[in-house]
Design an enzyme around this catalytic site. Structure first.
Site, PDB file in Angstrom:
ATOM      1  N   GLU A  17      74.187 -79.339  15.689  1.00 51.97           N
ATOM      2  CA  GLU A  17      74.893 -80.588  15.999  1.00 51.97           C
ATOM      3  C   GLU A  17      76.027 -80.834  15.002  1.00 51.97           C
ATOM      4  OE1 GLU A  17      71.132 -82.719  16.260  1.00 51.97           O
ATOM      5  OE2 GLU A  17      71.628 -83.282  18.324  1.00 51.97           O
TER       6      GLU A  17
ATOM      7  N   GLU B  64      64.383 -78.758  19.316  1.00 49.02           N
ATOM      8  CA  GLU B  64      63.767 -80.091  19.349  1.00 49.02           C
ATOM      9  C   GLU B  64      62.605 -80.203  20.334  1.00 49.02           C
ATOM     10  OE1 GLU B  64      66.925 -79.471  18.996  1.00 49.02           O
ATOM     11  OE2 GLU B  64      67.752 -80.811  17.472  1.00 49.02           O
TER      12      GLU B  64
END
Ligand SMILES: NC(=O)c1ccc[n+]([C@@H]2O[C@H](COP(=O)([O-])OP(=O)(O)OC[C@H]3O[C@@H](n4cnc5c(N)ncnc54)[C@H](O)[C@@H]3O)[C@@H](O)[C@H]2O)c1
Length: 708
Positions: A106, A126
């Site tokens: 990210e 995740e």
């Protein structure tokens, strides 16, 4: 406090360097340091570009997940920083190496340009923590790589190789010298600031695919209704096809919902528990390992052969010893077949399989073990034989060599004593098939030397195993708990439940979600193997002196119903398909009559669940109070790594706390009352009763003062 992030200048280029060993995980402190560093760059107009790089073996490999349990945790500070980075008028370039995962990816996607070293791996793990990316990963990734690739990365959690990431548009270049390439790119991009690519402003390239991706996402979510993260992926990806700010809000609310959800808490618990299991109270991290290069295996049967593979796969030279050339040839034949199967399934190339097999040499003489640094004994499960070979190993093995026994049920301390050098001895309880199964119980004997334990724990990790320390007792941690689970499964079958009824409850994700119920598991492992163990245990006087104890599997053994290998056990097999076995129902009926067990109407599903699960939890409490397990979370690791317990339930003790110990104790008392408790099977462990009475959580229990 020392900052984990520094800003340096090289001419007109600024370099933000993150140094937060071991894997540069993003913690709130690192984010604060990055923020301050970026502010310094923003206010230094003399530099024309910013490079973001990491020290050590990897770029940011994810977030510090221990902070996710803090209710005040929020991704907002990082997300705001990433938006500022992306909005920068001067180019920001991320230099990637190692594993760029989760928050790391990210951060990288907020930069305008990404240059990766060869061998870099990129992923969004995740989902394995019950989450979706929470720092705009669900928004920037589809814009850079398209919906289909984003869906694949986010829904599987599996990393991809950098070449694929380049093709997908996630990285812009792969360079042998990414530092130099980044500096070139910095100058090039700084000259054309109007052309900087900002991921959040790119249109999703395959937006037309949205309906198809959403259909896939919906199907996946429907197949995992008890893991809510899957249901959030589709809406987040759909939102990425619209306005960025609105999409960011969709992701933020999904993330906020998921983070406190039970599956996400459970998965975080298991993740941290796996790591905690490596630490042994009283054993300093600095404990030196004994050098191990040459490994010996004594007894090349089902287990010995597969254990040899586990070591050869990790690069060890392995000497295999059997009683005769014939037995050796048989054992090596099994190994060769296992490798051939791996090649056929595409898991290994022919060359890799050959290379691994070439690390093995076979002998029919124990003297060949004289050079081994570690010997794993995997001969038949027979105490007289084990004591005999232990004495021989004690004499043959060189001083300092480690002697490990793979016994599943026998007293490791007696075996250790027989070697005459008990400090060198411990148990390594591999699970079958040993080259595949992740769990290894490392059985610490009364006299096991600290460096012997430390060495084997480290080697286990090198072999790709999840090692958990157990004390010496019948069945160690896992099989001791499995014993009461099997006991109740069989008791309920005598009362009239079918194996499919019981397995159905254990496997139902709405109730539990085990990969395999108890009968299916025993059919696969071999009813004969299980029954022999029970018979020996009873014969030794240590097991229950109860004529009806696991009488079903003991009789199945006598009658040749050995499970899959004989085509019939709890189920009847047509190929791999398990069908009801009417003979089993008849047998259970006969045994019930013979042992005075009254047959009941269909057992309530709730009863089946509680009778399987609660005695296991109760046994775990005894295992803790006896010091057999070092900590509650180790028990959860054993069950999630070795027995198909769903990680998203966190393991038996995490699940116990979710259910509530008070309820478990009350139900144990209830079953004692309705079923009778002549054998003490429903006695509540004192530790469990005590914790329940004070409202404490068993997951927080500690005997050592170590933080749970
Ligand atoms: N099978 C399982 O699922 C499993 C799981 C965990 C642990 N274990 C344990 O692993 C051990 C081995 O089990 P297995 O299932 O591989 O048994 P197995 O019968 O397949 O193999 C045992 C091997 O030991 C050899 N052997 C016997 N005496 C020997 C000696 N004196 N010297 C050298 N070799 C000798 C035999 O020839 C045979 O090949 C046992 O202690 C068992 O309890 C088995």
């Amino acid at each position: 406090m020392i900052s984990t992030v520094t800003l340096n200048r090289e001419g007109d280029i600024a370099i933000m360097r993150i140094d937060n060993p071991p894997v540069n995980a993003l913690s709130p402190a690192t984010v604060r340091d990055m923020d301050a560093t970026f502010r310094a760059f923003e206010s230094d107009a003399a530099t024309r570009a910013l490079l973001i790089e990491c020290a050590g073996r990897t770029f940011i490999a994810g977030g510090d997940i221990s902070v996710f349990d803090d209710p005040s945790f929020s991704p907002a500070p990082l997300n705001a920083l990433l938006d500022r980075i992306e909005a920068s008028e001067r180019p920001v370039i991320a230099i990637l190496h190692g594993t760029v995962l989760g928050g790391g990816l990210e951060v990288a996607m907020a930069a305008h340009h990404r240059i990766a070293a060869p061998g870099t791996r990129i992923g969004m793990p995740e989902i394995t923590l019950g989450l979706v990316p929470g720092s705009l990963g669900t928004q920037r990734l589809p814009r850079l790589a398209g919906l289909a690739t984003a869906f694949e990365l986010i829904s599987t959690g599996r990393p991809i190789e950098v070449e694929r990431a380049l093709e997908a548009g996630i990285v812009d270049a792969i360079a042998e010298n990414p530092q130099a390439a980044a500096r070139d790119a910095a100058h090039r991009l700084a000259a054309q600031p109007a052309r900087l690519r900002r991921a959040s402003r790119i249109e999703v390239p395959d937006a037309a695919e949205l309906p198809a991706v959403l259909a896939d996402a919906a199907r996946l979510a429907a197949s995992k209704p008890h893991q809510p993260a899957y249901a959030e992926i589709g809406p987040c990806l759909a939102a990425a096809c619209g306005d960025h700010a609105a999409g960011a809000a969709v992701e933020a609310s999904a993330f906020a919902r998921l983070i406190p959800s039970a599956p996400a808490r459970a998965l975080r618990h298991v993740f941290l528990a796996d790591r905690r299991a490596q630490r042994i109270p009283g054993l300093p991290e600095a404990t030196e390992s004994r050098p191990v290069a040459q490994v010996g295996i004594l007894g090349v049967g089902t287990m010995g052969g597969a254990i040899a593979m586990a070591f050869a796969n990790a690069g060890f030279a392995v000497t295999l010893v059997e009683t005769s050339q014939d037995a050796l040839d048989r054992g090596l034949g099994i190994v060769a077949r296992n490798y051939a199967a791996s090649v056929k399934r595409g898991r290994l190339s022919e060359a890799e399989a050959a290379e691994r097999q070439a690390r093995m040499t076979g002998h029919a003489d124990m003297a060949a073990l004289a050079d081994a640094d570690l010997v794993v004994e995997a001969v038949f499960e027979d105490m007289e034989l084990k004591l005999d070979v232990a004495a021989k190993l004690g004499a043959v093995c060189k001083p300092g060599a480690i002697i490990a026994t793979n016994t599943s049920t026998l007293d490791v301390d007696r075996i250790a004593a027989a070697t005459g050098r008990p400090t060198d001895v411990l148990g390594t309880h591999f699970f079958s098939p040993a080259h595949v199964m992740r769990l290894l119980e490392v059985v610490r004997g009364r006299n096991t030397a600290p460096d012997v334990l430390a060495t084997v724990m480290r080697i286990a990790r090198r072999n790709g195993k999840t090692a958990v320390v157990s004390g010496v007792c019948y069945g160690f941690i896992g099989n001791r708990m499995a014993e009461v689970y099997m006991r109740e499964s069989e008791a309920m079958q005598l009362e009239g439940a079918s194996p499919a009824d019981i397995d159905g409850v254990a496997e139902d994700p709405a109730l539990w979600g085990m990969a395999m119920g108890p009968s299916r598991m025993l059919d696969m492992a071999g009813v004969d193997v299980g029954a022999r163990t029970v018979i020996e245990w009873i014969k030794s006087g240590e097991g229950p002196q109860d004529p009806s104890y696991r009488i079903l599997c003991r009789t199945m053994f006598e009658e040749g119903l050995h499970g899959q290998k004989t085509g019939a056990g709890y189920y009847r097999y047509e190929g791999r398909e398990a069908l009801p076995n009417p003979a089993l129902g008849d047998l259970a009926g006969r045994l019930a009559a013979g042992h005075g067990v009254s047959r009941r109407a269909p057992l309530p599903r709730e009863e089946m669940l509680e009778r399987l699960l609660f005695p296991m939890i109760n046994e775990a409490a005894t295992i803790l109070s006896e010091g057999i397990a070092l900590r509650p979370s180790d028990i959860d690791v054993v069950w999630t790594a070795g027995y198909g317990f769903p990680a998203w339930r966190g393991g038996p003790l995490f699940m116990a706390d979710e259910i509530g110990l008070g309820r478990i104790v009350a139900r144990m008392d209830h079953y004692a009352a309705i079923l009778g408790n002549a054998r003490g099977y429903w006695n509540v462990a004192p530790l469990l009763r005590q914790l329940a009475s004070t409202g404490a959580r068993i997951s927080d229990w500690t005997s050592t003062g170590e933080e749970a």
